[in-house]
Design a protein around this motif. Structure first.
Motif: not given
Length: 109
Positions: A48, A80, A83-84, A87-88
Protein backbone atom coordinates in the motif's frame (compact mmCIF):
# COMPACT_ATOMS: atom_id res chain seq x y z
CA UNK A 1 24.92 6.76 -13.85
CA UNK A 2 26.89 4.39 -11.68
CA UNK A 3 30.66 4.23 -11.87
CA UNK A 4 33.55 2.27 -10.44
CA UNK A 5 35.49 3.80 -7.56
CA UNK A 6 37.94 5.12 -10.17
CA UNK A 7 35.17 7.01 -11.96
CA UNK A 8 35.26 4.73 -14.99
CA UNK A 9 31.99 3.19 -16.23
CA UNK A 10 30.99 -0.09 -14.63
CA UNK A 11 31.93 -3.09 -16.73
CA UNK A 12 28.60 -4.76 -17.64
CA UNK A 13 30.04 -8.29 -17.43
CA UNK A 14 31.55 -7.60 -13.98
CA UNK A 15 28.24 -6.11 -12.84
CA UNK A 16 26.39 -9.18 -14.11
CA UNK A 17 28.81 -11.52 -12.29
CA UNK A 18 28.41 -9.54 -9.07
CA UNK A 19 24.60 -9.78 -9.36
CA UNK A 20 24.78 -13.57 -9.94
CA UNK A 21 27.11 -13.96 -6.96
CA UNK A 22 24.74 -11.94 -4.78
CA UNK A 23 21.79 -14.16 -5.77
CA UNK A 24 23.81 -17.30 -5.06
CA UNK A 25 24.98 -16.02 -1.67
CA UNK A 26 21.39 -15.13 -0.75
CA UNK A 27 20.12 -18.55 -1.82
CA UNK A 28 17.76 -16.96 -4.35
CA UNK A 29 16.99 -18.45 -7.75
CA UNK A 30 18.67 -16.92 -10.78
CA UNK A 31 16.92 -13.86 -12.14
CA UNK A 32 17.73 -10.80 -14.16
CA UNK A 33 18.55 -7.61 -12.28
CA UNK A 34 15.56 -6.05 -14.04
CA UNK A 35 13.36 -8.75 -12.44
CA UNK A 36 14.39 -7.43 -9.02
CA UNK A 37 13.18 -3.99 -10.10
CA UNK A 38 9.75 -5.41 -11.00
CA UNK A 39 9.59 -7.36 -7.74
CA UNK A 40 10.40 -4.25 -5.74
CA UNK A 41 7.64 -2.22 -7.41
CA UNK A 42 5.08 -4.99 -7.01
CA UNK A 43 5.93 -5.44 -3.33
CA UNK A 44 5.75 -1.72 -2.62
CA UNK A 45 2.31 -1.48 -4.23
CA UNK A 46 1.11 -4.61 -2.40
CA UNK A 47 2.26 -2.96 0.86
CA UNK A 48 0.00 0.00 0.00
CA UNK A 49 2.83 2.42 -0.75
CA UNK A 50 1.21 5.24 -2.73
CA UNK A 51 1.63 4.67 -6.49
CA UNK A 52 3.14 8.14 -6.91
CA UNK A 53 5.93 7.21 -4.48
CA UNK A 54 6.54 3.98 -6.41
CA UNK A 55 6.55 6.02 -9.63
CA UNK A 56 9.26 8.29 -8.21
CA UNK A 57 11.39 5.38 -6.99
CA UNK A 58 11.09 3.64 -10.37
CA UNK A 59 11.95 6.83 -12.24
CA UNK A 60 8.80 6.69 -14.34
CA UNK A 61 7.73 9.97 -15.92
CA UNK A 62 4.00 9.21 -15.68
CA UNK A 63 1.84 7.42 -13.11
CA UNK A 64 0.07 5.60 -15.96
CA UNK A 65 3.31 3.77 -16.75
CA UNK A 66 3.66 2.59 -13.15
CA UNK A 67 0.04 1.53 -12.79
CA UNK A 68 -0.10 -0.02 -16.26
CA UNK A 69 3.06 -2.04 -15.76
CA UNK A 70 2.10 -3.28 -12.32
CA UNK A 71 -1.63 -3.70 -12.92
CA UNK A 72 -1.42 -7.29 -11.62
CA UNK A 73 -1.25 -5.78 -8.13
CA UNK A 74 -4.41 -3.71 -8.74
CA UNK A 75 -7.00 -6.42 -7.84
CA UNK A 76 -5.49 -6.77 -4.37
CA UNK A 77 -5.48 -3.00 -3.92
CA UNK A 78 -9.10 -2.79 -5.10
CA UNK A 79 -10.18 -5.42 -2.57
CA UNK A 80 -8.40 -3.52 0.20
CA UNK A 81 -10.09 -0.28 -0.88
CA UNK A 82 -13.51 -1.95 -0.86
CA UNK A 83 -12.85 -3.40 2.60
CA UNK A 84 -11.81 0.01 3.91
CA UNK A 85 -14.94 1.64 2.47
CA UNK A 86 -17.10 -1.09 3.99
CA UNK A 87 -15.51 -0.54 7.39
CA UNK A 88 -16.15 3.19 7.05
CA UNK A 89 -19.81 2.85 6.05
CA UNK A 90 -20.96 -0.08 8.14
CA UNK A 91 -20.82 -0.65 11.86
CA UNK A 92 -19.75 -4.29 12.16
CA UNK A 93 -20.65 -4.32 15.88
CA UNK A 94 -24.23 -3.26 15.17
CA UNK A 95 -25.52 -6.11 12.95
CA UNK A 96 -24.30 -4.46 9.75
CA UNK A 97 -26.58 -1.41 10.03
CA UNK A 98 -25.24 1.83 8.57
CA UNK A 99 -23.52 3.89 11.23
CA UNK A 100 -25.56 6.99 10.37
CA UNK A 101 -29.02 5.30 10.69
CA UNK A 102 -29.60 4.18 14.29
CA UNK A 103 -33.40 3.72 13.77
CA UNK A 104 -33.19 1.22 10.91
CA UNK A 105 -34.06 -2.37 11.81
CA UNK A 106 -31.32 -4.98 11.33
CA UNK A 107 -31.55 -6.65 7.93
CA UNK A 108 -33.82 -4.01 6.34
CA UNK A 109 -32.57 -1.84 3.57
Amino acid sequence: MFTQLTGHPIDPSADHRAWKNLLKAAGVREARLHDARHTMASLLLAQKVHPRVVMEIMGHSQISLTLGTYSHVAPELSTDAADQMGATLWDRENDGRPQNDPDQEPGSA
